[in-house]
Design a protein around this motif. Structure first.
Motif, PDB file in Angstrom:
ATOM      1  N   ASP A  64     -20.227 -61.775  99.708  1.00 18.41           N
ATOM      2  CA  ASP A  64     -20.738 -60.402  99.644  1.00 18.41           C
ATOM      3  C   ASP A  64     -21.866 -60.208  98.629  1.00 18.41           C
ATOM      4  O   ASP A  64     -22.151 -59.078  98.249  1.00 18.41           O
ATOM      5  N   GLY A  65     -22.500 -61.279  98.198  1.00 21.53           N
ATOM      6  CA  GLY A  65     -23.604 -61.154  97.246  1.00 21.53           C
ATOM      7  C   GLY A  65     -23.136 -60.674  95.889  1.00 21.53           C
ATOM      8  O   GLY A  65     -23.490 -59.579  95.468  1.00 21.53           O
ATOM      9  N   VAL A  66     -22.359 -61.487  95.197  1.00 22.22           N
ATOM     10  CA  VAL A  66     -21.713 -61.060  93.952  1.00 22.22           C
ATOM     11  C   VAL A  66     -22.456 -61.515  92.685  1.00 22.22           C
ATOM     12  O   VAL A  66     -21.957 -61.333  91.583  1.00 22.22           O
ATOM     13  N   TYR A  67     -23.634 -62.090  92.832  1.00 19.29           N
ATOM     14  CA  TYR A  67     -24.447 -62.509  91.690  1.00 19.29           C
ATOM     15  C   TYR A  67     -25.912 -62.247  92.035  1.00 19.29           C
ATOM     16  O   TYR A  67     -26.240 -61.980  93.191  1.00 19.29           O
ATOM     17  N   THR A  68     -26.789 -62.331  91.032  1.00 16.31           N
ATOM     18  CA  THR A  68     -28.213 -62.161  91.295  1.00 16.31           C
ATOM     19  C   THR A  68     -28.926 -63.509  91.184  1.00 16.31           C
ATOM     20  O   THR A  68     -28.417 -64.446  90.545  1.00 16.31           O
ATOM     21  N   GLU A  69     -30.108 -63.578  91.779  1.00 18.39           N
ATOM     22  CA  GLU A  69     -30.909 -64.797  91.676  1.00 18.39           C
ATOM     23  C   GLU A  69     -31.281 -65.083  90.222  1.00 18.39           C
ATOM     24  O   GLU A  69     -31.287 -66.241  89.795  1.00 18.39           O
ATOM     25  N   GLU A  70     -31.601 -64.038  89.473  1.00 13.94           N
ATOM     26  CA  GLU A  70     -31.946 -64.205  88.050  1.00 13.94           C
ATOM     27  C   GLU A  70     -30.771 -64.787  87.277  1.00 13.94           C
ATOM     28  O   GLU A  70     -30.933 -65.663  86.427  1.00 13.94           O
ATOM     29  N   GLN A  71     -29.574 -64.308  87.561  1.00 12.02           N
ATOM     30  CA  GLN A  71     -28.385 -64.832  86.892  1.00 12.02           C
ATOM     31  C   GLN A  71     -28.186 -66.305  87.242  1.00 12.02           C
ATOM     32  O   GLN A  71     -27.850 -67.115  86.372  1.00 12.02           O
ATOM     33  N   ALA A  72     -28.403 -66.660  88.506  1.00  9.37           N
ATOM     34  CA  ALA A  72     -28.266 -68.054  88.925  1.00  9.37           C
ATOM     35  C   ALA A  72     -29.296 -68.937  88.216  1.00  9.37           C
ATOM     36  O   ALA A  72     -28.993 -70.083  87.858  1.00  9.37           O
ATOM     37  N   LYS A  73     -30.493 -68.421  87.975  1.00 10.32           N
ATOM     38  CA  LYS A  73     -31.514 -69.183  87.233  1.00 10.32           C
ATOM     39  C   LYS A  73     -31.054 -69.441  85.804  1.00 10.32           C
ATOM     40  O   LYS A  73     -31.222 -70.545  85.285  1.00 10.32           O
ATOM     41  N   ARG A  74     -30.500 -68.420  85.162  1.00 11.55           N
ATOM     42  CA  ARG A  74     -29.966 -68.618  83.808  1.00 11.55           C
ATOM     43  C   ARG A  74     -28.857 -69.665  83.819  1.00 11.55           C
ATOM     44  O   ARG A  74     -28.788 -70.532  82.952  1.00 11.55           O
ATOM     45  N   GLY A  75     -27.999 -69.564  84.830  1.00 15.01           N
ATOM     46  CA  GLY A  75     -26.910 -70.524  84.957  1.00 15.01           C
ATOM     47  C   GLY A  75     -27.420 -71.933  85.201  1.00 15.01           C
ATOM     48  O   GLY A  75     -26.862 -72.905  84.692  1.00 15.01           O
ATOM     49  N   ARG A 120     -17.996 -65.846  77.988  1.00 17.04           N
ATOM     50  CA  ARG A 120     -17.685 -65.359  79.337  1.00 17.04           C
ATOM     51  C   ARG A 120     -18.978 -65.127  80.122  1.00 17.04           C
ATOM     52  O   ARG A 120     -19.043 -65.407  81.310  1.00 17.04           O
ATOM     53  N   GLN A 121     -20.030 -64.621  79.451  1.00 20.55           N
ATOM     54  CA  GLN A 121     -21.308 -64.403  80.130  1.00 20.55           C
ATOM     55  C   GLN A 121     -21.917 -65.733  80.578  1.00 20.55           C
ATOM     56  O   GLN A 121     -22.403 -65.843  81.699  1.00 20.55           O
ATOM     57  N   GLN A 122     -21.898 -66.738  79.719  1.00 15.03           N
ATOM     58  CA  GLN A 122     -22.431 -68.045  80.096  1.00 15.03           C
ATOM     59  C   GLN A 122     -21.662 -68.629  81.278  1.00 15.03           C
ATOM     60  O   GLN A 122     -22.256 -69.193  82.195  1.00 15.03           O
ATOM     61  N   THR A 123     -20.360 -68.468  81.271  1.00 18.39           N
ATOM     62  CA  THR A 123     -19.542 -68.995  82.361  1.00 18.39           C
ATOM     63  C   THR A 123     -19.843 -68.254  83.662  1.00 18.39           C
ATOM     64  O   THR A 123     -19.950 -68.870  84.721  1.00 18.39           O
ATOM     65  N   ALA A 124     -20.012 -66.941  83.594  1.00 16.96           N
ATOM     66  CA  ALA A 124     -20.381 -66.171  84.790  1.00 16.96           C
ATOM     67  C   ALA A 124     -21.741 -66.637  85.314  1.00 16.96           C
ATOM     68  O   ALA A 124     -21.932 -66.786  86.524  1.00 16.96           O
ATOM     69  N   ASP A 125     -22.684 -66.888  84.410  1.00 16.92           N
ATOM     70  CA  ASP A 125     -24.001 -67.379  84.821  1.00 16.92           C
ATOM     71  C   ASP A 125     -23.888 -68.751  85.487  1.00 16.92           C
ATOM     72  O   ASP A 125     -24.543 -69.013  86.504  1.00 16.92           O
ATOM     73  N   LEU A 126     -23.069 -69.620  84.930  1.00 16.94           N
ATOM     74  CA  LEU A 126     -22.855 -70.949  85.537  1.00 16.94           C
ATOM     75  C   LEU A 126     -22.247 -70.823  86.928  1.00 16.94           C
ATOM     76  O   LEU A 126     -22.658 -71.524  87.865  1.00 16.94           O
ATOM     77  N   LEU A 127     -21.262 -69.941  87.064  1.00 23.12           N
ATOM     78  CA  LEU A 127     -20.658 -69.737  88.389  1.00 23.12           C
ATOM     79  C   LEU A 127     -21.694 -69.212  89.371  1.00 23.12           C
ATOM     80  O   LEU A 127     -21.720 -69.634  90.535  1.00 23.12           O
ATOM     81  N   ALA A 128     -22.570 -68.317  88.923  1.00 19.61           N
ATOM     82  CA  ALA A 128     -23.638 -67.809  89.792  1.00 19.61           C
ATOM     83  C   ALA A 128     -24.515 -68.967  90.273  1.00 19.61           C
ATOM     84  O   ALA A 128     -24.879 -69.031  91.449  1.00 19.61           O
TER      85      ALA A 128
END
Length: 141
Positions: A30-41, A102-110
């Motif tokens: 359902d699109g639960v992350y953003t492309e920018e977040q995935a780049k950080r990850g 937790r933010q870094q882990t969310a970014d990694l999951l993205a």
């Protein structure tokens, strides 16, 4: 009056249950992350994860699990993302478990979701357990 109160409580409970079921029905599809977040990850992955899980996320270095494909999907299928985030955060990286926020882990999951071709959305993957508990990892739609 009592009947109206009871009926109102029953209807309210049914509406609340339906709302929770609708929210809990969200998944990584359902699109639960953003492309920018995935780049950080991705940048964080290159810094902290690539030496074990590999550039293609296939794993196998010192027994590191693959973060793509059927084995990965099978390991996580049906799990809510709060459990996924907590497990990753408490066990990774293997040489320094619990060192990621937790933010870094969310970014990694993205990032992992993006590599696995789950669609990006308009909102970042949250880091709060209450919100992640409403999203499931589903291997297929």
């Amino acid at each position: 009056m009592r009947l109206a109160t009871v009926l109102g409580t029953v209807l309210w409970g049914a509406a609340l249950t339906a709302a929770i079921d609708t929210q809990a029905a969200r998944s990584v599809w359902d699109g639960v992350y953003t492309e920018e977040q995935a780049k950080r990850g991705g940048a964080l992955y290159a810094e902290r994860c690539v030496h074990c899980h590999g550039a293609d996320l296939s794993g196998a270095v010192d027994g590191a699990a693959s973060l793509t494909g059927q084995t990965f999907y099978g390991n996580w299928n049906g799990v809510t993302l709060d459990l996924m985030l907590d497990r990753v955060r408490s066990t990774m990286p293997v040489d320094k478990p619990g060192s990621l926020s937790r933010q870094q882990t969310a970014d990694l999951l993205a990032f992992v979701f993006s590599v696995n071709k789950f669609p990006a959305g308009k909102e970042e993957l949250p880091r709060q357990a209450e919100m992640l508990n409403l999203i499931q990892f589903k291997a297929s739609k």
